[in-house]
Structure formats: C-alpha cells, structure tokens
Design a protein around this motif. Structure first.
Motif, PDB file in Angstrom:
ATOM      1  N   HIS A  19       0.825  -1.205   0.000  1.00  0.00           N
ATOM      2  CA  HIS A  19       0.000   0.000   0.000  1.00  0.00           C
ATOM      3  C   HIS A  19       0.858   1.254   0.000  1.00  0.00           C
ATOM      4  O   HIS A  19       1.856   1.344   0.731  1.00  0.00           O
ATOM      5  N   GLU A  20       0.462   2.223  -0.797  1.00  0.00           N
ATOM      6  CA  GLU A  20       1.063   3.551  -0.782  1.00  0.00           C
ATOM      7  C   GLU A  20       0.048   4.520  -0.191  1.00  0.00           C
ATOM      8  O   GLU A  20      -1.098   4.574  -0.631  1.00  0.00           O
ATOM      9  N   LEU A  21       0.475   5.274   0.797  1.00  0.00           N
ATOM     10  CA  LEU A  21      -0.447   6.155   1.504  1.00  0.00           C
ATOM     11  C   LEU A  21      -1.021   7.237   0.595  1.00  0.00           C
ATOM     12  O   LEU A  21      -0.319   7.787  -0.261  1.00  0.00           O
ATOM     13  N   SER A  22      -2.290   7.541   0.835  1.00  0.00           N
ATOM     14  CA  SER A  22      -2.977   8.632   0.139  1.00  0.00           C
ATOM     15  C   SER A  22      -3.654   9.517   1.170  1.00  0.00           C
ATOM     16  O   SER A  22      -4.003   9.050   2.267  1.00  0.00           O
ATOM     17  N   PRO A  23      -3.849  10.810   0.865  1.00  0.00           N
ATOM     18  CA  PRO A  23      -4.555  11.684   1.794  1.00  0.00           C
ATOM     19  C   PRO A  23      -5.921  11.110   2.167  1.00  0.00           C
ATOM     20  O   PRO A  23      -6.669  10.648   1.306  1.00  0.00           O
ATOM     21  N   GLY A  24      -6.202  11.123   3.461  1.00  0.00           N
ATOM     22  CA  GLY A  24      -7.465  10.596   3.944  1.00  0.00           C
ATOM     23  C   GLY A  24      -7.402   9.170   4.448  1.00  0.00           C
ATOM     24  O   GLY A  24      -8.369   8.682   5.047  1.00  0.00           O
ATOM     25  N   ASP A  25      -6.273   8.490   4.202  1.00  0.00           N
ATOM     26  CA  ASP A  25      -6.124   7.143   4.749  1.00  0.00           C
ATOM     27  C   ASP A  25      -6.154   7.180   6.274  1.00  0.00           C
ATOM     28  O   ASP A  25      -5.625   8.111   6.896  1.00  0.00           O
ATOM     29  N   ALA A  66       8.991  10.864  14.871  1.00  0.00           N
ATOM     30  CA  ALA A  66       9.359  10.875  13.454  1.00  0.00           C
ATOM     31  C   ALA A  66       8.390  10.043  12.627  1.00  0.00           C
ATOM     32  O   ALA A  66       8.019  10.422  11.503  1.00  0.00           O
ATOM     33  N   ALA A  67       7.959   8.899  13.154  1.00  0.00           N
ATOM     34  CA  ALA A  67       7.011   8.064  12.425  1.00  0.00           C
ATOM     35  C   ALA A  67       5.636   8.713  12.354  1.00  0.00           C
ATOM     36  O   ALA A  67       4.912   8.571  11.356  1.00  0.00           O
ATOM     37  N   THR A  68       5.269   9.446  13.402  1.00  0.00           N
ATOM     38  CA  THR A  68       4.021  10.202  13.371  1.00  0.00           C
ATOM     39  C   THR A  68       4.066  11.248  12.258  1.00  0.00           C
ATOM     40  O   THR A  68       3.123  11.371  11.469  1.00  0.00           O
ATOM     41  N   ALA A  69       5.174  11.974  12.177  1.00  0.00           N
ATOM     42  CA  ALA A  69       5.339  12.979  11.125  1.00  0.00           C
ATOM     43  C   ALA A  69       5.274  12.333   9.746  1.00  0.00           C
ATOM     44  O   ALA A  69       4.666  12.881   8.814  1.00  0.00           O
ATOM     45  N   GLY A 110      -0.608  12.733   4.436  1.00  0.00           N
ATOM     46  CA  GLY A 110      -2.049  12.932   4.346  1.00  0.00           C
ATOM     47  C   GLY A 110      -2.890  12.141   5.312  1.00  0.00           C
ATOM     48  O   GLY A 110      -4.123  12.235   5.284  1.00  0.00           O
ATOM     49  N   VAL A 111      -2.261  11.353   6.192  1.00  0.00           N
ATOM     50  CA  VAL A 111      -3.014  10.626   7.204  1.00  0.00           C
ATOM     51  C   VAL A 111      -3.466  11.620   8.274  1.00  0.00           C
ATOM     52  O   VAL A 111      -2.656  12.373   8.808  1.00  0.00           O
ATOM     53  N   ARG A 112      -4.735  11.616   8.579  1.00  0.00           N
ATOM     54  CA  ARG A 112      -5.261  12.525   9.594  1.00  0.00           C
ATOM     55  C   ARG A 112      -5.757  11.775  10.834  1.00  0.00           C
ATOM     56  O   ARG A 112      -6.044  12.394  11.860  1.00  0.00           O
ATOM     57  N   VAL A 113      -5.868  10.457  10.743  1.00  0.00           N
ATOM     58  CA  VAL A 113      -6.259   9.640  11.886  1.00  0.00           C
ATOM     59  C   VAL A 113      -5.288   8.470  11.999  1.00  0.00           C
ATOM     60  O   VAL A 113      -5.097   7.724  11.038  1.00  0.00           O
ATOM     61  N   ILE A 114      -4.666   8.332  13.175  1.00  0.00           N
ATOM     62  CA  ILE A 114      -3.766   7.216  13.471  1.00  0.00           C
ATOM     63  C   ILE A 114      -4.328   6.481  14.675  1.00  0.00           C
ATOM     64  O   ILE A 114      -4.578   7.096  15.721  1.00  0.00           O
ATOM     65  N   GLY A 115      -4.525   5.180  14.540  1.00  0.00           N
ATOM     66  CA  GLY A 115      -5.061   4.388  15.633  1.00  0.00           C
ATOM     67  C   GLY A 115      -4.084   3.331  16.095  1.00  0.00           C
ATOM     68  O   GLY A 115      -3.161   2.954  15.368  1.00  0.00           O
ATOM     69  N   ILE A 116      -4.296   2.837  17.307  1.00  0.00           N
ATOM     70  CA  ILE A 116      -3.449   1.783  17.856  1.00  0.00           C
ATOM     71  C   ILE A 116      -4.292   0.905  18.786  1.00  0.00           C
ATOM     72  O   ILE A 116      -5.194   1.386  19.471  1.00  0.00           O
ATOM     73  N   ALA A 125       1.428  19.807  13.423  1.00  0.00           N
ATOM     74  CA  ALA A 125       0.393  19.602  12.408  1.00  0.00           C
ATOM     75  C   ALA A 125      -0.764  18.851  13.046  1.00  0.00           C
ATOM     76  O   ALA A 125      -0.541  17.895  13.796  1.00  0.00           O
ATOM     77  N   PRO A 126      -1.993  19.248  12.768  1.00  0.00           N
ATOM     78  CA  PRO A 126      -3.134  18.610  13.423  1.00  0.00           C
ATOM     79  C   PRO A 126      -3.393  17.203  12.895  1.00  0.00           C
ATOM     80  O   PRO A 126      -3.325  16.950  11.690  1.00  0.00           O
TER      81      PRO A 126
END
Length: 250
Positions: free
Chosen positions: A121-127, A154-157, A163-169, A204-205
């Motif tokens: 997978h290659e990240l896209s905005p909104g993923d 650094a990984a968060t950045a 374009g990722v705006r939501v990160i879950g764990i 960055a938000p």
C-alpha cells in the motif's frame, strides 16, 4: 453486502484503565419513584432505567483531538473534539503490522515503511492508519497499561505528512508506555522522550484513536473503510468513539 467489524472495547471498570470508571444504575422499578410514581403505575410494573457514569474522556476506545496535544496546532488554535472535521473520521483504512516491535520500544519510520510494503500500500490523503501491535490481547489486565510499543515522533510525522489525519493503535496509548518515557527522560534529561507522538500534533493537526481492538479480525491489511465519529464533548480534548471497520463482501 457490507460486514461490520467492531474495533472498539467496551467502556467499563477494569485494571486496564488508569483511572476509575463508575456506573450508578437507576433500575426500572426505582425509576418510577424518581418520577413521583409507583412501579405499579407502569405496564409490567416497571418504569424505565438510567445510568450515571463517571469517567474521563480518555476512557475506553476514544479519539484524541489536537487540543489534547497543546493549545496551538499548525500555527492555529487547536481544535477540540467537537470541532474536528467529520470528513477525517471516515475513510479507507490500512492496517500496519508492527507486532514484532518489542513492548516498550518505539515504532519507527522504518517499521511503518516496512509494514506499508508488506501491505502493498502507498499512503494517500485521507487514509486511516491502524497500528496492529497485538496488545489488545492484554485488555482486562493491568499489563495492558505497560506492555506495548508506541509510535515515535518521526514516524508520526511520516504518516501525517503523507495525508493521514487519523492514526489508531490497539494499545493503551499511541506513545510508548508512560513509565518508559519518564525513565528515559530522567536518565538523559532530554524532554524529547516525553510523548513525542502527541506533541508532534502541535506541529500539524491529526487525530489519535487509542484502545482499539480486534485488528486481527480484519480480512486483510487494506480493502476496508473505517468509521470513527467521536462524541462531541464541547471544548474537550478527547471523546469516546465507536470505531467500526466496514468490509464489502460479495
């Protein structure tokens, strides 16, 4: 046909929560007396029930808003949970398998890149990126508070800049366990060890989903949609969230 997979934990009192949860029940019979009536005044001798719940906005599966990280995000006033863009909360999901990262260690950019490669997978905005640590197996025990890896700044950045705006764990928090961060800070005097993933949100938000569960139930690393709308607690830095994966099936 769409299959729904619940990626949330139930909100309850458990050793896996760092703060108490109390639920006071007003049962069906007592509910009548609160209304100035008797249970016998209602059909079946019962009124309606209610519950009074005391907990934090970070209890159970929840979403952290930019305001949680600091008063300013990306040079603007940080958004509270009732202000986050709803379009950020529904989008294509990608599960990043980082189960090999040892508890207490950082999930680095290299780990994220390797997981993306494995997922094809290659990240896209909104993923919406979901970190699969396997720590949810400890839910219900006190070990859940301490035994998991966490995302580095650094990984968060890396994720947010793509374009990722939501990160879950599927762990207690997005950063490394609290005791590990504090130990490293006291050992070195470097405050960069303290909550780097959260504090990146001042640059960055973005939104965090913490205490996810059942990422192993997803049929693949991609090919599903995540819906994660938080409860709009006015002015708060977080809100309880029912996180659901939607999987299209023939």
């Amino acid at each position: 046909m769409t299959r729904f997979i619940d990626l949330s934990v139930a909100t309850r009192s458990t050793p896996s929560e760092a703060t108490p949860v109390t639920v006071e029940l007003l049962d069906h019979r007592t509910g009548a007396t609160v209304l100035g009536l008797a249970p016998e005044d209602f059909p079946d001798g019962m009124a309606i029930s209610n519950e009074t719940v005391t907990l934090t906005t970070h209890t159970g599966t929840h979403m952290d808003a930019p305001l949680h990280y600091g008063p300013v995000s990306g040079g603007a006033p940080a958004q509270s949970i009732d202000q986050v863009p709803l379009e950020w909360c529904h989008g294509p999901g990608v599960r990043l398998d980082v189960r090999h990262v040892p508890p207490g260690e950082g999930i680095t950019t290299d780990h994220v890149e390797a997981a993306l490669k494995e997922a094809g997978h290659e990240l896209s905005p909104g993923d919406i990126a979901l970190l699969w640590t396997g720590a949810d197996r400890l839910w219900g025990s006190a070990d859940y508070l301490r035994v998991y890896p966490g995302l580095t700044g650094a990984a968060t950045a890396y994720l947010v800049e793509r374009g990722v705006r939501v990160i879950g764990i599927d762990a207690w928090g997005l950063d490394r366990p609290m005791h590990r961060m504090i130990e490293d800070y006291r050992r070195t005097g470097d405050n960069g060890y303290l909550w780097p993933a959260h504090i990146y949100g001042r640059t960055a938000p973005y939104l965090q989903l913490e205490k996810l569960a059942r990422l192993d139930a997803l049929p693949a690393a991609t090919g599903f949609t995540v819906s994660c709308f938080p409860v709009a607690v006015a002015g708060a830095g977080a809100g309880w969230t029912r996180v659901v994966a939607l999987v299209a099936e023939p």
